[in-house]
Design a protein around this motif. Structure first.
Motif, PDB file in Angstrom:
ATOM      1  N   ALA A 311     -18.236  17.569 -14.072  1.00  0.00           N
ATOM      2  CA  ALA A 311     -19.476  17.200 -14.764  1.00  0.00           C
ATOM      3  C   ALA A 311     -19.572  15.692 -14.932  1.00  0.00           C
ATOM      4  O   ALA A 311     -20.633  15.091 -14.694  1.00  0.00           O
ATOM      5  CB  ALA A 311     -19.553  17.892 -16.124  1.00  0.00           C
ATOM      6  N   MET A 312     -18.474  15.059 -15.326  1.00  0.00           N
ATOM      7  CA  MET A 312     -18.490  13.609 -15.510  1.00  0.00           C
ATOM      8  C   MET A 312     -18.649  12.892 -14.166  1.00  0.00           C
ATOM      9  O   MET A 312     -19.342  11.874 -14.082  1.00  0.00           O
ATOM     10  CB  MET A 312     -17.208  13.151 -16.201  1.00  0.00           C
ATOM     11  CG  MET A 312     -17.032  13.706 -17.614  1.00  0.00           C
ATOM     12  SD  MET A 312     -18.378  13.260 -18.740  1.00  0.00           S
ATOM     13  CE  MET A 312     -18.154  11.505 -18.887  1.00  0.00           C
ATOM     14  N   GLU A 313     -18.020  13.423 -13.129  1.00  0.00           N
ATOM     15  CA  GLU A 313     -18.106  12.790 -11.815  1.00  0.00           C
ATOM     16  C   GLU A 313     -19.506  12.890 -11.227  1.00  0.00           C
ATOM     17  O   GLU A 313     -20.034  11.908 -10.685  1.00  0.00           O
ATOM     18  CB  GLU A 313     -17.097  13.441 -10.861  1.00  0.00           C
ATOM     19  CG  GLU A 313     -17.121  12.896  -9.445  1.00  0.00           C
ATOM     20  CD  GLU A 313     -16.651  11.455  -9.343  1.00  0.00           C
ATOM     21  OE1 GLU A 313     -16.984  10.799  -8.325  1.00  0.00           O
ATOM     22  OE2 GLU A 313     -15.964  10.963 -10.267  1.00  0.00           O
ATOM     23  N   SER A 314     -20.137  14.050 -11.332  1.00  0.00           N
ATOM     24  CA  SER A 314     -21.409  14.277 -10.655  1.00  0.00           C
ATOM     25  C   SER A 314     -22.621  13.953 -11.509  1.00  0.00           C
ATOM     26  O   SER A 314     -23.698  13.644 -10.970  1.00  0.00           O
ATOM     27  CB  SER A 314     -21.504  15.742 -10.196  1.00  0.00           C
ATOM     28  OG  SER A 314     -20.517  16.029  -9.240  1.00  0.00           O
ATOM     29  N   TYR A 315     -22.465  14.037 -12.843  1.00  0.00           N
ATOM     30  CA  TYR A 315     -23.628  13.881 -13.713  1.00  0.00           C
ATOM     31  C   TYR A 315     -23.448  12.823 -14.795  1.00  0.00           C
ATOM     32  O   TYR A 315     -24.386  12.510 -15.516  1.00  0.00           O
ATOM     33  CB  TYR A 315     -23.984  15.225 -14.357  1.00  0.00           C
ATOM     34  CG  TYR A 315     -24.206  16.309 -13.335  1.00  0.00           C
ATOM     35  CD1 TYR A 315     -25.342  16.318 -12.530  1.00  0.00           C
ATOM     36  CD2 TYR A 315     -23.272  17.323 -13.155  1.00  0.00           C
ATOM     37  CE1 TYR A 315     -25.545  17.303 -11.575  1.00  0.00           C
ATOM     38  CE2 TYR A 315     -23.467  18.317 -12.199  1.00  0.00           C
ATOM     39  CZ  TYR A 315     -24.592  18.302 -11.423  1.00  0.00           C
ATOM     40  OH  TYR A 315     -24.799  19.279 -10.477  1.00  0.00           O
ATOM     41  N   GLY A 316     -22.229  12.296 -14.943  1.00  0.00           N
ATOM     42  CA  GLY A 316     -21.986  11.233 -15.910  1.00  0.00           C
ATOM     43  C   GLY A 316     -22.013  11.690 -17.350  1.00  0.00           C
ATOM     44  O   GLY A 316     -22.076  10.869 -18.265  1.00  0.00           O
ATOM     45  N   SER A 317     -21.953  12.993 -17.586  1.00  0.00           N
ATOM     46  CA  SER A 317     -22.055  13.533 -18.941  1.00  0.00           C
ATOM     47  C   SER A 317     -21.390  14.903 -18.982  1.00  0.00           C
ATOM     48  O   SER A 317     -21.398  15.643 -17.993  1.00  0.00           O
ATOM     49  CB  SER A 317     -23.538  13.662 -19.333  1.00  0.00           C
ATOM     50  OG  SER A 317     -23.680  14.388 -20.539  1.00  0.00           O
ATOM     51  N   ASP A 318     -20.822  15.243 -20.152  1.00  0.00           N
ATOM     52  CA  ASP A 318     -20.325  16.607 -20.333  1.00  0.00           C
ATOM     53  C   ASP A 318     -21.423  17.527 -20.858  1.00  0.00           C
ATOM     54  O   ASP A 318     -21.157  18.680 -21.193  1.00  0.00           O
ATOM     55  CB  ASP A 318     -19.100  16.634 -21.256  1.00  0.00           C
ATOM     56  CG  ASP A 318     -19.385  16.065 -22.639  1.00  0.00           C
ATOM     57  OD1 ASP A 318     -20.545  15.649 -22.893  1.00  0.00           O
ATOM     58  OD2 ASP A 318     -18.463  16.035 -23.467  1.00  0.00           O
ATOM     59  N   LYS A 319     -22.657  16.999 -20.901  1.00  0.00           N
ATOM     60  CA  LYS A 319     -23.835  17.803 -21.277  1.00  0.00           C
ATOM     61  C   LYS A 319     -24.930  17.601 -20.215  1.00  0.00           C
ATOM     62  O   LYS A 319     -26.041  17.155 -20.519  1.00  0.00           O
ATOM     63  CB  LYS A 319     -24.349  17.397 -22.659  1.00  0.00           C
ATOM     64  CG  LYS A 319     -23.369  17.654 -23.780  1.00  0.00           C
ATOM     65  CD  LYS A 319     -23.918  17.258 -25.128  1.00  0.00           C
ATOM     66  CE  LYS A 319     -23.818  15.756 -25.358  1.00  0.00           C
ATOM     67  NZ  LYS A 319     -22.421  15.297 -25.487  1.00  0.00           N
ATOM     68  N   PRO A 320     -24.629  17.919 -18.952  1.00  0.00           N
ATOM     69  CA  PRO A 320     -25.596  17.612 -17.891  1.00  0.00           C
ATOM     70  C   PRO A 320     -26.827  18.502 -17.950  1.00  0.00           C
ATOM     71  O   PRO A 320     -26.736  19.710 -18.187  1.00  0.00           O
ATOM     72  CB  PRO A 320     -24.792  17.879 -16.615  1.00  0.00           C
ATOM     73  CG  PRO A 320     -23.783  18.916 -17.008  1.00  0.00           C
ATOM     74  CD  PRO A 320     -23.415  18.582 -18.421  1.00  0.00           C
ATOM     75  N   ASP A 321     -27.978  17.891 -17.727  1.00  0.00           N
ATOM     76  CA  ASP A 321     -29.221  18.649 -17.604  1.00  0.00           C
ATOM     77  C   ASP A 321     -29.378  19.026 -16.138  1.00  0.00           C
ATOM     78  O   ASP A 321     -29.761  18.193 -15.301  1.00  0.00           O
ATOM     79  CB  ASP A 321     -30.408  17.800 -18.079  1.00  0.00           C
ATOM     80  CG  ASP A 321     -31.695  18.616 -18.169  1.00  0.00           C
ATOM     81  OD1 ASP A 321     -31.753  19.705 -17.559  1.00  0.00           O
ATOM     82  OD2 ASP A 321     -32.636  18.171 -18.857  1.00  0.00           O
ATOM     83  N   LEU A 322     -29.081  20.273 -15.813  1.00  0.00           N
ATOM     84  CA  LEU A 322     -29.076  20.706 -14.419  1.00  0.00           C
ATOM     85  C   LEU A 322     -30.471  21.017 -13.894  1.00  0.00           C
ATOM     86  O   LEU A 322     -30.613  21.429 -12.733  1.00  0.00           O
ATOM     87  CB  LEU A 322     -28.153  21.919 -14.261  1.00  0.00           C
ATOM     88  CG  LEU A 322     -26.676  21.664 -14.606  1.00  0.00           C
ATOM     89  CD1 LEU A 322     -25.836  22.889 -14.307  1.00  0.00           C
ATOM     90  CD2 LEU A 322     -26.135  20.451 -13.862  1.00  0.00           C
ATOM     91  N   ARG A 323     -31.496  20.827 -14.722  1.00  0.00           N
ATOM     92  CA  ARG A 323     -32.860  20.901 -14.191  1.00  0.00           C
ATOM     93  C   ARG A 323     -33.180  19.684 -13.345  1.00  0.00           C
ATOM     94  O   ARG A 323     -34.147  19.686 -12.582  1.00  0.00           O
ATOM     95  CB  ARG A 323     -33.859  21.010 -15.351  1.00  0.00           C
ATOM     96  CG  ARG A 323     -33.729  22.264 -16.192  1.00  0.00           C
ATOM     97  CD  ARG A 323     -34.657  22.174 -17.397  1.00  0.00           C
ATOM     98  NE  ARG A 323     -34.354  21.025 -18.239  1.00  0.00           N
ATOM     99  CZ  ARG A 323     -35.109  20.609 -19.250  1.00  0.00           C
ATOM    100  NH1 ARG A 323     -36.234  21.251 -19.536  1.00  0.00           N
ATOM    101  NH2 ARG A 323     -34.761  19.556 -19.970  1.00  0.00           N
ATOM    102  N   ILE A 324     -32.363  18.636 -13.470  1.00  0.00           N
ATOM    103  CA  ILE A 324     -32.512  17.417 -12.662  1.00  0.00           C
ATOM    104  C   ILE A 324     -31.590  17.557 -11.456  1.00  0.00           C
ATOM    105  O   ILE A 324     -30.371  17.691 -11.621  1.00  0.00           O
ATOM    106  CB  ILE A 324     -32.135  16.174 -13.480  1.00  0.00           C
ATOM    107  CG1 ILE A 324     -32.956  16.108 -14.771  1.00  0.00           C
ATOM    108  CG2 ILE A 324     -32.315  14.916 -12.659  1.00  0.00           C
ATOM    109  CD1 ILE A 324     -32.468  15.057 -15.760  1.00  0.00           C
ATOM    110  N   PRO A 325     -32.101  17.539 -10.236  1.00  0.00           N
ATOM    111  CA  PRO A 325     -31.254  17.819  -9.069  1.00  0.00           C
ATOM    112  C   PRO A 325     -30.360  16.656  -8.642  1.00  0.00           C
ATOM    113  O   PRO A 325     -29.465  16.837  -7.815  1.00  0.00           O
ATOM    114  CB  PRO A 325     -32.275  18.148  -7.973  1.00  0.00           C
ATOM    115  CG  PRO A 325     -33.513  17.401  -8.373  1.00  0.00           C
ATOM    116  CD  PRO A 325     -33.525  17.395  -9.879  1.00  0.00           C
ATOM    117  N   TRP A 326     -30.555  15.462  -9.152  1.00  0.00           N
ATOM    118  CA  TRP A 326     -29.836  14.283  -8.677  1.00  0.00           C
ATOM    119  C   TRP A 326     -28.369  14.314  -9.126  1.00  0.00           C
ATOM    120  O   TRP A 326     -28.051  14.711 -10.250  1.00  0.00           O
ATOM    121  CB  TRP A 326     -30.471  13.006  -9.207  1.00  0.00           C
ATOM    122  CG  TRP A 326     -31.955  12.934  -9.034  1.00  0.00           C
ATOM    123  CD1 TRP A 326     -32.717  13.605  -8.117  1.00  0.00           C
ATOM    124  CD2 TRP A 326     -32.857  12.141  -9.815  1.00  0.00           C
ATOM    125  NE1 TRP A 326     -34.035  13.291  -8.262  1.00  0.00           N
ATOM    126  CE2 TRP A 326     -34.163  12.388  -9.295  1.00  0.00           C
ATOM    127  CE3 TRP A 326     -32.702  11.253 -10.865  1.00  0.00           C
ATOM    128  CZ2 TRP A 326     -35.291  11.775  -9.822  1.00  0.00           C
ATOM    129  CZ3 TRP A 326     -33.821  10.633 -11.390  1.00  0.00           C
ATOM    130  CH2 TRP A 326     -35.104  10.887 -10.874  1.00  0.00           C
TER     131      TRP A 326
END
Length: 617
Positions: A311-326
């Motif tokens: 999560a931290m590697e791909s989204y920069g957060s441990d609370k990723p909003d996966l509605r955002i595809p980036w």
């Protein structure tokens, strides 16, 4: 700052009346609620009661929209069917006056049907009207026109009783009721027992400051209000209750924000003889039941699983909003060695250059990109550089170093195309992750790239410990009762930052909704964790002796979670703040504006508790 109107997404999926509503809801004064009226009542005489929502005077012919919790109904008054006294009273009514009306239900002509009202096919031709309560001039409006902004939030909180009368707010609390009822039903079906745990307990460190309550019976001693039922639910597992839950009130003396209050409600749950997937399955089934009963939405089960590291590697957060595809990418190999000194220096010092491709992001203005740089800095990075790729050329600080070979590499390995924007942040992961995570959320909202619906994911394998920046010592990452992934005592004490835990969070649309873990049920291993946190043997015994003693007599492996009810309902109703779904919330300064809390206490009351106040230095 003015409050924004809450966006509700429930109008087409949830009936405005509660299950079982209708004639069964009648009282001695009324036959049914205003919003329960429909064409089946045509030509019947009924009595309804409620608040005057709006009044229209058409020159001796009056119309009143009467409101109660179930909705609105139109009352019509004219000399042909209304007695003179009632007609005169109707002419004098103001907003929020409380009245009792009796009359005959009539179908409206087709051209007069109001599709915006649940009772829009009918009206009541009022024969008699009685004033039950007169309303003083209103400090804030209840019937706020849709095109107008709501009053400032401070005014709304100061006059919360009036604010709660608004149909949008009533709907929020109807949804809250249904959500909690659905959760209870799902857990009851799974064999859980609902058990209440104490409100007056002892201090135990769980991540925030405790609210303390002085004891009159035991001068000089204090109870603590529970931050959560954490220890009690573990004791219930030791007692053999096997499956426990409660809708628990939790109190924490911490700084507030839009999704945090000093007192909140959580669905607290614990299970014995389980592993992580067993807990996940129960939570997923419960939430799927809640969403179906409130929004008529089926969630995609099972939820996605992501490790904390991923999560931290791909989204920069441990609370990723996966509605955002980036996704965040590592561009170190692609942009070092091209002559741009900032990137080369970062790579030489062992750091990385990580980036975020924003499809179509080249439309962002220079002012918007400057704001993005400030956002990255506020998140802890030195700044965020950017590259725009247009049909003509690259632009941005590193642009002159991007030749055809680099362009091909950025396209082939990172998908950068014409019209895209690339954010780049150099530095250690502890700086680049939060910066790029913040840019991902902010820019996606700017460009409307957040998909509709609900994206749910379990975040697992959190670190067991993290570094406390103030003391330089280990502190727990999740909570001090997590079972380590590697339970070897020497590794926990000697390599505290190398161990992971059986802790997990459930994230929905970028909001941490659930937090929990498989617990450490071994007394000696739990002591090792406490010692690594810097506690002495005396402190361990004083704070947690009663828990560890219970583990001496046989305790099953167990795990569970706490689910934030306020956050759940905020997601369900589409609100921006949990204050929209809490009946009487506190401000960001932890004050109750309506009732005036907290308030001073007199010397006599303090003396009875063995307390005295001293002037703050």
């Amino acid at each position: 700052m003015r409050s924004r109107r809450t966006k509700l997404t429930l109008a087409e999926t949830v009936s405005p009346t509660a299950p079982g509503a209708g004639t069964a809801s009648a009282t001695a004064l009324r036959d049914l609620r205003c919003g329960d009226l429909d064409a089946s009542w045509t030509d019947q005489t009924v009595r309804v009661a409620g608040w005057v929502h709006r009044r229209r005077d058409l020159g001796g012919l009056f119309f009143i929209d009467l409101r109660d919790r179930a909705g609105l109904v139109q009352l019509s008054f004219r000399p042909d069917w209304t007695n003179p006294e009632s007609l005169a009273l109707a002419a004098q009514l103001g907003p929020e006056d409380v009245v009792l009306a009796s009359g005959t239900v009539r179908a409206r002509p087709p051209e007069m049907v109001n599709a915006d009202m649940c009772t829009g096919e009918v009206e009541i031709q009022v024969e008699s009207l009685e004033l039950l309560s007169r309303a003083a001039p209103l400090p804030i409006l209840v019937a706020v026109p849709p095109e107008e902004a709501l009053p400032a939030e401070e005014l709304r909180l100061r006059h919360r009783v009036l604010d709660l009368r608004r149909p949008d707010m009533l709907r929020n609390f109807e949804i809250r009721h249904r959500a909690v009822s659905a959760a209870r039903a799902a857990l009851n079906e799974e064999g859980f027992l609902e058990v209440e745990t104490p409100f007056l307990t002892r201090r135990t460190p769980e991540g925030a400051r405790d609210y303390l309550v002085p004891s009159r019976v035991h001068p000089g001693e204090f109870y603590a209000l529970p931050q959560s039922p954490q220890i009690y639910k573990q004791l219930l597992m030791a007692a053999g209750f096997d499956r426990y839950y409660q809708v628990a009130r939790c109190l924490r003396d911490e700084d507030l924000r839009s999704d945090r209050q000093p007192e909140h409600t959580q669905i607290d749950l614990e299970m014995s003889f389980v592993e992580e997937e067993d807990v996940f399955a129960v939570c997923e089934k419960m939430l799927d039941h809640v969403f179906r009963k409130t929004l008529r939405v089926d969630l995609d089960l099972p939820f996605e699983r992501l490790t904390y590291a991923d999560a931290m590697e791909s989204y920069g957060s441990d609370k990723p909003d996966l509605r955002i595809p980036w996704r965040i990418q590592d561009l170190t190999a692609s942009v070092t060695g091209i002559g741009f000194r900032i990137f080369d220096s970062a790579s030489e010092s062992g750091d990385r250059i990580r980036g975020l491709r924003v499809p179509g992001g080249a439309v962002l203005s220079r002012r918007q990109l400057d704001e993005a740089n400030e956002l990255a800095q506020s998140a802890g990075a030195k700044g965020a550089m950017w590259l725009k790729r247009t049909a003509e050329a690259w632009s941005g600080a590193p642009a002159k170093f991007v030749d055809e070979a680099v362009t091909r590499k950025l396209h082939a390995q990172h998908g950068v195309e014409e019209g895209d924007l690339l954010f780049l942040v150099a530095g250690p992961d502890s700086e680049t992750s939060p910066a790029l995570g913040a840019l991902r959320r902010h820019t996606a909202r700017q460009l409307g790239a957040v998909a509709e619906g609900f994206a749910c994911a379990w975040i697992t394998r959190f670190p067991l410990f993290e570094l406390d920046p103030e003391t330089g010592l280990p502190t727990y990452s999740h909570n001090p009762f997590c079972m380590p992934l590697d339970p070897t005592p020497s590794r926990i004490s000697e390599e505290p930052f190398e161990n992971l835990s059986h802790a997990y969070d459930l994230v929905v649309n970028g909001v941490e909704l659930v937090s929990g873990s498989i617990r450490c049920h071994d007394a000696e291993l739990q002591k090792t964790i406490f010692r690594t946190l810097g506690m002495s043997e005396a402190q361990i015994e004083e704070r947690f002796g009663f828990l560890l003693d219970s583990f001496q007599h046989g305790v099953p492996p167990h795990g569970g979670f706490g689910l934030g009810v306020d956050r759940l309902v905020t997601i369900l109703v589409g609100a921006d703040s949990i204050r929209e779904v809490i009946a009487f919330p506190k401000t960001s300064a932890a004050r109750g504006l309506m009732e005036g809390s907290p308030s001073p206490v007199g010397d006599a009351d303090l003396a009875e508790l063995g307390l005295c106040l001293r002037q703050a230095e």
